[in-house]
Design a protein around this motif. Sequence first.
Motif: not given
Length: 236
Positions: A45-66
């Motif tokens: 699952l590809e998504a954009m999310a707010e992380v420390p430092g701003g927005l970042a693209p996330l890739t969720f696998i089994e509901g987990v992104a790193l």
Amino acid sequence: MTALKLDARPPVIAIVGAFNPAIFNPLWVAHHLHGFPKGAEVTMLEAMAEVPGGLAPLTFIEGVALTVSASRLDAIVLSHEAPRLAALEKVLIKLVEVLPHTPLRGLGCNLQFVDDDPSDTLLAFFNSPEGIEGDFTTHDRQFSVQLDIEGGILNFNRAEINGTVRFGFNYHYSPSEPEEYAAIIPDLVNKSREHASKLLAALYGLNEFETISYMKISEQEAVGVETANPIVESNH
């Protein structure tokens, strides 16, 4: 309905250490940390999310992104549902096993509670002993304390910013050996959430809360775009 919400969208687990971000591509993570065999098709699952430092693209696998930098790994989950947290624990324990020589300097579980419609009783906790608020327009009132807990430290922060109350819990552990990290991870989020909720109830009379997450629990829909990717055979 309570106004207090647990915001499950920021990183829930952070590990401080010395990492090589280049290896943490989604297919490496799927194979080495999630255990998908080479050649398997993996739904991401590809998504954009707010992380420390701003927005970042996330890739969720089994509901987990790193998200990984040279000095820090953050883990984000779609929700705090049991299957997501089980996948999170699997990935982090496998990380320690797969990269046993990676220097690790600390592990934290982070929980953020928000009340955007606080009661007068709750707001009164933010009044300073000196009563300085009476002479000024107040925008930001914060209080931080560091407490010893079993095996680690709780960094607790409460803040009232323009009428919104936030409670931040950072459960920090600094084991010296990789195996100790693997021993701390199981059920860490649930234990931390239970401890935090008991403190909020005992100190502020906040006995219930809702959870905001990327996953809309009632509809089983996630914010983002799903893609299916095969794990290509490699020597890594």
